[in-house]
Motif scaffolding. Structure first.
Motif, short mmCIF file in Angstrom:
data_model
loop_
_atom_site.label_atom_id
_atom_site.label_comp_id
_atom_site.label_asym_id
_atom_site.label_seq_id
_atom_site.Cartn_x
_atom_site.Cartn_y
_atom_site.Cartn_z
N LEU A 18 0.85 -1.19 0.00
CA LEU A 18 0.00 0.00 0.00
C LEU A 18 0.88 1.24 0.00
O LEU A 18 1.81 1.34 0.80
CB LEU A 18 -0.89 0.02 1.25
CG LEU A 18 -2.02 -1.00 1.29
CD1 LEU A 18 -2.81 -0.86 2.58
CD2 LEU A 18 -2.95 -0.84 0.08
N CYS A 53 4.38 1.69 11.82
CA CYS A 53 4.43 0.36 11.20
C CYS A 53 5.70 0.29 10.36
O CYS A 53 5.92 1.14 9.50
CB CYS A 53 3.21 0.10 10.33
SG CYS A 53 3.41 -1.44 9.40
N GLY A 90 6.26 -1.76 8.08
CA GLY A 90 5.94 -2.44 6.82
C GLY A 90 5.93 -1.46 5.66
O GLY A 90 6.84 -0.64 5.51
N CYS A 91 4.87 -1.51 4.84
CA CYS A 91 4.91 -0.72 3.60
C CYS A 91 4.84 0.78 3.83
O CYS A 91 5.15 1.55 2.91
CB CYS A 91 3.89 -1.20 2.59
SG CYS A 91 2.36 -1.82 3.19
N ALA A 92 4.51 1.23 5.04
CA ALA A 92 4.65 2.66 5.35
C ALA A 92 6.11 3.07 5.22
O ALA A 92 6.42 4.20 4.81
CB ALA A 92 4.14 2.95 6.76
N PHE A 101 3.08 -4.74 11.29
CA PHE A 101 1.85 -5.09 10.60
C PHE A 101 0.57 -4.91 11.42
O PHE A 101 -0.11 -5.90 11.74
CB PHE A 101 1.90 -6.52 10.06
CG PHE A 101 3.09 -6.81 9.22
CD1 PHE A 101 3.64 -5.83 8.41
CD2 PHE A 101 3.67 -8.07 9.21
CE1 PHE A 101 4.75 -6.08 7.62
CE2 PHE A 101 4.78 -8.33 8.42
CZ PHE A 101 5.32 -7.34 7.63
N PRO A 102 0.21 -3.70 11.76
CA PRO A 102 -1.09 -3.47 12.41
C PRO A 102 -2.26 -3.99 11.58
O PRO A 102 -3.35 -4.22 12.10
CB PRO A 102 -1.18 -1.95 12.55
CG PRO A 102 0.21 -1.48 12.48
CD PRO A 102 0.96 -2.45 11.61
N CYS A 103 -2.03 -4.21 10.28
CA CYS A 103 -3.11 -4.72 9.42
C CYS A 103 -3.43 -6.18 9.72
O CYS A 103 -4.42 -6.72 9.21
CB CYS A 103 -2.74 -4.54 7.95
SG CYS A 103 -1.13 -5.25 7.54
N ALA A 150 -3.95 0.46 8.96
CA ALA A 150 -3.44 0.45 10.34
C ALA A 150 -4.30 1.36 11.22
O ALA A 150 -4.62 1.01 12.37
CB ALA A 150 -1.99 0.92 10.35
S1 SF4 Z 1 -0.33 -1.87 8.45
FE1 SF4 Z 1 0.06 -3.44 6.90
S2 SF4 Z 1 -0.66 -2.54 4.95
FE2 SF4 Z 1 -0.40 -0.86 6.48
S3 SF4 Z 1 1.65 -0.02 6.21
FE3 SF4 Z 1 1.79 -1.61 7.77
S4 SF4 Z 1 2.27 -3.51 6.64
FE4 SF4 Z 1 1.54 -2.03 5.14
#
Ligand code: SF4
Length: 167
Positions: A3, A28, A30-32, A85-87, A115
């Protein structure tokens, strides 16, 4: 594919913090982190194999540190936690956040819109404010390259593909 999220306008974020005294910023890694490596041309992750997801993330923590300083100049007390990964959280992550909420009146989320929704959803007892610091505007496919130090990855901005959501 991840994302793609962008920071909200700085003044808009500051305005949302008006009245806050004790803030918990949740990041996060992750992709942030990839999103901010791309948008702010920052190193993305340390390539040190001994570092886990949270400890290897650079871009999102640099932006968090920048905001820690901004909030301190606004006389706001800042606490931080990184949640991988809050998702897709386990209950243990909820407990980790809950333990940090003593005296917290505002939770700010430095991560994607997913998130924001997830963290708000798992903390129905929290009566303070939730502040999104980013918004998700699309998806990305990135190629990673080494940064100039050779110690970290960064997003190759030349080959980056961002597919924006239709608005
Ligand atoms: S919560 Fe999940 S989708 Fe959102 S930035 Fe983090 S890893 Fe990516």
């Amino acid at each position: 594919m991840g994302l793609y999220s962008e920071m909200l306008d700085e003044q808009r974020i500051k305005n949302m913090f008006q009245g806050s005294k004790n803030v918990l910023v949740i990041t996060c890694p992750g992709c942030a982190c990839e999103s901010l490596s791309y948008s702010d041309d920052l190193p993305c992750r340390s390539l040190d194999q001994n570092k886990d997801m949270v400890h290897s993330a650079i871009a999102v923590h640099r932006i968090r540190d920048k905001w820690n300083k901004i909030l301190e100049t606004m006389n706001i007390n800042v606490n931080n936690i990184s949640v991988a990964f809050p998702c897709e959280m386990f209950d243990t992550e909820r407990e980790g956040i809950w333990k940090k909420l003593n005296d917290i009146d505002t939770i700010a989320i430095l991560a994607c819109s997913s998130a924001y929704v997830a963290i708000k959803g798992i903390l129905p007892e929290f009566k303070g404010k939730f502040i999104p610091m980013m918004r998700t505007v699309g998806t990305f496919v990135f190629t990673l390259i080494k940064d100039e130090t050779g110690l970290n990855s960064k997003v190759d901005r030349k080959t980056a593909k961002i597919q924006r959501f239709l608005s």
